[in-house]
Write an enzyme that holds these catalytic residues in place. Structure first.
Site, PDB file in Angstrom:
ATOM      1  N   THR A  56       0.833  -1.208   0.000  1.00 26.55           N
ATOM      2  CA  THR A  56       0.000   0.000   0.000  1.00 26.55           C
ATOM      3  C   THR A  56       0.865   1.253   0.000  1.00 26.55           C
ATOM      4  O   THR A  56       2.056   1.198   0.298  1.00 26.55           O
ATOM      5  CB  THR A  56      -0.975  -0.017   1.206  1.00 26.55           C
ATOM      6  OG1 THR A  56      -1.944   1.005   1.048  1.00 26.55           O
ATOM      7  CG2 THR A  56      -0.251   0.133   2.515  1.00 26.55           C
TER       8      THR A  56
ATOM      9  N   GLY B 210       7.428   0.802   5.215  1.00 23.53           N
ATOM     10  CA  GLY B 210       8.149  -0.156   4.380  1.00 23.53           C
ATOM     11  C   GLY B 210       7.984   0.140   2.904  1.00 23.53           C
ATOM     12  O   GLY B 210       8.943   0.090   2.123  1.00 23.53           O
ATOM     13  N   CYS B 211       6.776   0.476   2.497  1.00 24.53           N
ATOM     14  CA  CYS B 211       6.524   0.763   1.083  1.00 24.53           C
ATOM     15  C   CYS B 211       7.226   2.047   0.663  1.00 24.53           C
ATOM     16  O   CYS B 211       7.767   2.135  -0.442  1.00 24.53           O
ATOM     17  CB  CYS B 211       5.022   0.846   0.827  1.00 24.53           C
ATOM     18  SG  CYS B 211       4.191  -0.745   1.133  1.00 24.53           S
ATOM     19  N   THR B 212       7.250   3.029   1.550  1.00 22.44           N
ATOM     20  CA  THR B 212       7.950   4.274   1.251  1.00 22.44           C
ATOM     21  C   THR B 212       9.445   4.016   1.101  1.00 22.44           C
ATOM     22  O   THR B 212      10.080   4.516   0.165  1.00 22.44           O
ATOM     23  CB  THR B 212       7.675   5.326   2.341  1.00 22.44           C
ATOM     24  OG1 THR B 212       6.257   5.594   2.365  1.00 22.44           O
ATOM     25  CG2 THR B 212       8.433   6.609   2.081  1.00 22.44           C
TER      26      THR B 212
ATOM     27  N   VAL C 232       9.933   2.227  -2.426  1.00 20.74           N
ATOM     28  CA  VAL C 232       9.798   3.073  -3.623  1.00 20.74           C
ATOM     29  C   VAL C 232      10.881   4.135  -3.687  1.00 20.74           C
ATOM     30  O   VAL C 232      11.363   4.454  -4.775  1.00 20.74           O
ATOM     31  CB  VAL C 232       8.391   3.701  -3.756  1.00 20.74           C
ATOM     32  CG1 VAL C 232       7.325   2.635  -3.915  1.00 20.74           C
ATOM     33  CG2 VAL C 232       8.068   4.660  -2.645  1.00 20.74           C
TER      34      VAL C 232
END
Length: 164
Positions: A45, A50-52, A55
């Protein structure tokens, strides 16, 4: 808990078709990338730590991926508007693809049941595919840890390009 590796395209198999709207609403079609390597990473999401991390590490290496002949694309379940906000907030330099009905995540075998703090939920398992210029899966990373992952993918890409 569902096995996150079942249903994944195997190395040497054609990559499943993909045509999704990106952060600008433009449809990105994987078949248009023939002749280039493609890094396709799925993350759960937008706007989580973690996703930040993931990316932003791909953002920081995007010029090096491009120099190695690869296009980078990311996919998660949130809509185009969320992707546009996430991209703008972090200065991301590659398309973020919206898969709100998780059709593509299912085709790639990454839409799975997960356990989080003892509670079952369904979502995207953080997974990366390296697809060769002929549209064939060259490498798959499952159970990805965000920190350092982009550099590992770049190293593998460079190795495969050098061997070609």
């Amino acid at each position: 808990m569902t096995d996150t590796t079942s249903g994944l395209p195997e190395v040497g198999a054609p990559a499943p078709p993909l045509a999704l709207a990106d952060d600008t609403g433009t449809i990105q079609d994987l078949s248009q990338q023939r002749g280039r390597w493609v890094v396709l990473f799925f993350y759960p999401t937008d706007f989580t730590s973690g996703c930040t991390t993931e990316v932003c590490e791909f953002r920081d290496l995007n010029a090096e991926f491009d120099a190695a002949g690869a296009s980078v694309f990311s996919v998660s379940r949130l809509d185009v508007d969320s992707k546009a906000r996430f991209k703008a907030e972090h200065g991301l330099t590659f398309p973020l693809l919206a898969d709100p009905d998780h059709t593509v995540a299912e085709a790639y075998g990454v839409w799975v049941e997960k356990m989080n703090y003892g509670k079952a939920s369904v979502g995207i398992a953080r997974t990366t595919f390296l697809i060769d210029p002929d549209g064939v899966v060259a490498r798959v990373w499952t159970k990805v840890k965000p920190a350092g992952h982009a550099a590992a993918v770049l190293d593998e890409l460079r190795s495969l390009v050098a061997d070609a």
